[in-house]
Motif scaffolding. Structure first.
Motif, PDB file in Angstrom:
ATOM      1  N   GLY A 154       0.276  -1.155  -0.129  1.00  0.00           N
ATOM      2  CA  GLY A 154      -0.236   0.491  -0.328  1.00  0.00           C
ATOM      3  C   GLY A 154       1.410   1.340   0.090  1.00  0.00           C
ATOM      4  O   GLY A 154       0.164   1.970  -0.416  1.00  0.00           O
ATOM      5  N   SER A 155       2.071   0.967   0.076  1.00  0.00           N
ATOM      6  CA  SER A 155       2.671   2.654   0.459  1.00  0.00           C
ATOM      7  C   SER A 155       2.922   3.141  -1.239  1.00  0.00           C
ATOM      8  O   SER A 155       3.236   2.220  -1.845  1.00  0.00           O
ATOM      9  N   ARG A 156       3.337   4.198  -0.748  1.00  0.00           N
ATOM     10  CA  ARG A 156       3.242   4.697  -2.819  1.00  0.00           C
ATOM     11  C   ARG A 156       5.124   4.741  -3.010  1.00  0.00           C
ATOM     12  O   ARG A 156       5.305   5.255  -4.280  1.00  0.00           O
TER      13      ARG A 156
END
Length: 499
Positions: free
Chosen positions: A418-420
């Motif tokens: 989920g991290s960009r």
């Protein structure tokens, strides 16, 4: 050697090795390691192997020694860049928040359990201190904004000093001195303790930078010795030794000292040893056959503390500062209690305060129950309150002599789901000059990334950053983790957001 000493060494070594192994087990099960250590103490005590131990004075003395080491390690590993913005909040939590918590718990315990005011306020005082060992060990495993972690760690490092003074005061007979005299003594001990710690930290930093010690192993011993010196000097001056230790530790830990990584590693190992010894000793001291009667008072007091006293003290302390409601809620829930309240409970016990034995038992039961509940739910509570930080680089403590000569640190960063950061190329991180991603661990394979290397979820990065740009590196990585490669276009520079 005498047979008695041989047996003691055998038992001590066995307990130490089991405790070290229990750290890995407790991490896998999500159970705080301090509970495992307490259980070890109970298991070898009078309710288990039958070893009887009831020396309250010795427990109190050794407990204070262990707390010195634990607080020193917390100070040494605290970064000033993250502590500075929350120093005011932490100081108010450690003083005003403590007073509010004592008053609320004392009132509830007096009304619901029918205890006299002195004993009721002692319940509040003993439980008003968050535990440095529990906070340091638990929070550093979670992905939280540095501001929240720093506030909780600084509070736990600072609140021991006023709480010890208040517990000692309440353990004496009332009327011994007027209130204004005791308030003056408290102010003197805190202010002079901070000055002593500042002087010890500055002097130690100057001496270690210029010393040419014959062995690298002497530098960690000297650094820890300086924090103990700060405690002793503060105590000799009738000031707060615990506050002196924390202040000295912060100053030494943020200085460019020779063999800094070795100092931090040595202090970390000593802190683990102190925690193990302290919790096992406290487990030995307790009498299991008395704990049944302590469950109800522990539950009443614990609910009053967690659901009423802690939230009110945080809300009052946060009034002068910009602290969002979500952050306040997490600060309230993350005020962990551990060995410190149990050690503090030995003070009225050694002073023979009426009801002190019931207080000790109730505090022991409360710490076990509420540490299990709170520590085990911190991660989901942080996610529910949306105060998690998806990408926070942490320092890797290894022997890195070349890095020391360069004045650089080695950081580790995981790219979580989920991290960009996932999908970003290495050159798009735009790390400042003096920082570089040197290695990426992907699916168990180490890769040396090029500029066009694309990150994906699950990657672990090793980053070398000179000390002058380390803070900028951390801000940049936080920004990219929130807004992706276009972070700067969105006006995002990695500053902590308000909750």
């Amino acid at each position: 050697m005498t047979p008695g000493l041989d047996l003691a060494l055998l038992l001590g070594a066995a307990v130490l090795l089991v405790a070290v192994g229990a750290v890995r087990l407790s991490t896998r099960l999500g159970v705080p390691s301090l509970l495992v250590y307490l259980a070890l103490g109970v298991a070898i005590g009078e309710g288990g192997l039958g070893i009887r131990f009831d020396d309250v004075e010795l427990t109190r003395t050794l407990g204070f020694c262990a707390l010195i080491v634990i607080i020193a390690e917390g100070g040494l590993s605290t970064r000033w860049s993250t502590l500075r913005p929350v120093l005011g909040l932490a100081a108010v939590l450690a003083t005003v928040g403590v007073v509010v918590s004592i008053a609320v718990v004392g009132l509830v315990v007096h009304l619901l359990l029918g205890l006299d005011w002195r004993l009721a306020l002692l319940y509040g005082a003993v439980l008003s201190s968050t535990d440095a060992a529990a906070v340091f060990a638990t929070l550093r495993r979670l992905r939280l904004p540095p501001r929240l972690v720093a506030a909780l760690e600084a509070e736990s490092g600072m609140n021991d000093a006023p709480v010890v003074l208040l517990v000692v005061l309440l353990s004496r007979e009332f009327g011994e001195h007027p209130w204004w005299y005791e308030a003056g003594v408290l102010s003197y001990e805190l202010s002079v303790g901070a000055l002593v710690g500042y002087a010890a930290g500055l002097g130690g930093r100057w001496a270690l930078r210029r010393a040419a010690l014959p062995s690298a192993g002497l530098y960690p011993i000297a650094a820890v010795g300086l924090t103990v010196l700060a405690y002793a000097a503060g105590s000799v001056l009738h000031a707060s030794g615990f506050l002196a230790v924390y202040v000295a530790g912060v100053l030494l830990g943020n200085a460019r000292l020779p063999h800094r990584q070795a100092i931090l590693g040595f202090a970390d190992g000593l802190a683990w040893l102190a925690q193990i010894g302290l919790f096992v000793l406290l487990g030995l001291l307790v009498s299991p056959d008395r704990l049944d009667a302590a469950v109800l008072p522990a539950l009443v007091t614990g609910l009053a503390l967690v659901l009423l006293a802690r939230p009110v003290s945080v809300a009052v302390s946060a009034l002068p500062f910009r602290v969002g409601l979500r952050d306040q809620a997490f600060l309230s829930w993350a005020g962990l209690r551990g060995a410190v309240p149990i050690v503090l409970a030995t003070i009225p016990l050694s002073e023979r305060v009426p009801g002190a034995d019931r207080l000790f038992d109730a505090v022991f039961v409360l710490v076990v129950i509420f540490t299990l509940v709170q520590a085990g739910t911190l991660a989901p509570v942080a996610r529910w309150l949306r105060v998690t930080a998806p990408a926070e680089p942490t320092e890797v403590r290894v022997e890195t002599a070349p890095l020391e000569r360069m004045g650089a640190d080695l950081l580790q960063l995981e790219v979580p789901p989920g991290s960009r950061l996932a999908g970003v190329h290495i050159d798009e991180l735009r790390l400042p000059l003096g920082a570089a991603v040197t290695l990426v661990l992907r699916d168990g394979v180490g890769l040396v990334p090029g500029r066009d290397f694309r990150l994906k979820a699950g990657d672990n990065l090793l980053i070398v950053a000179t000390q002058g740009v380390r803070d900028e590196v951390e801000r940049r990585l936080r920004a990219v983790s929130r807004q992706g490669r276009l972070a700067r276009w969105f006006g995002e520079y990695g500053q902590d957001r308000e909750g």
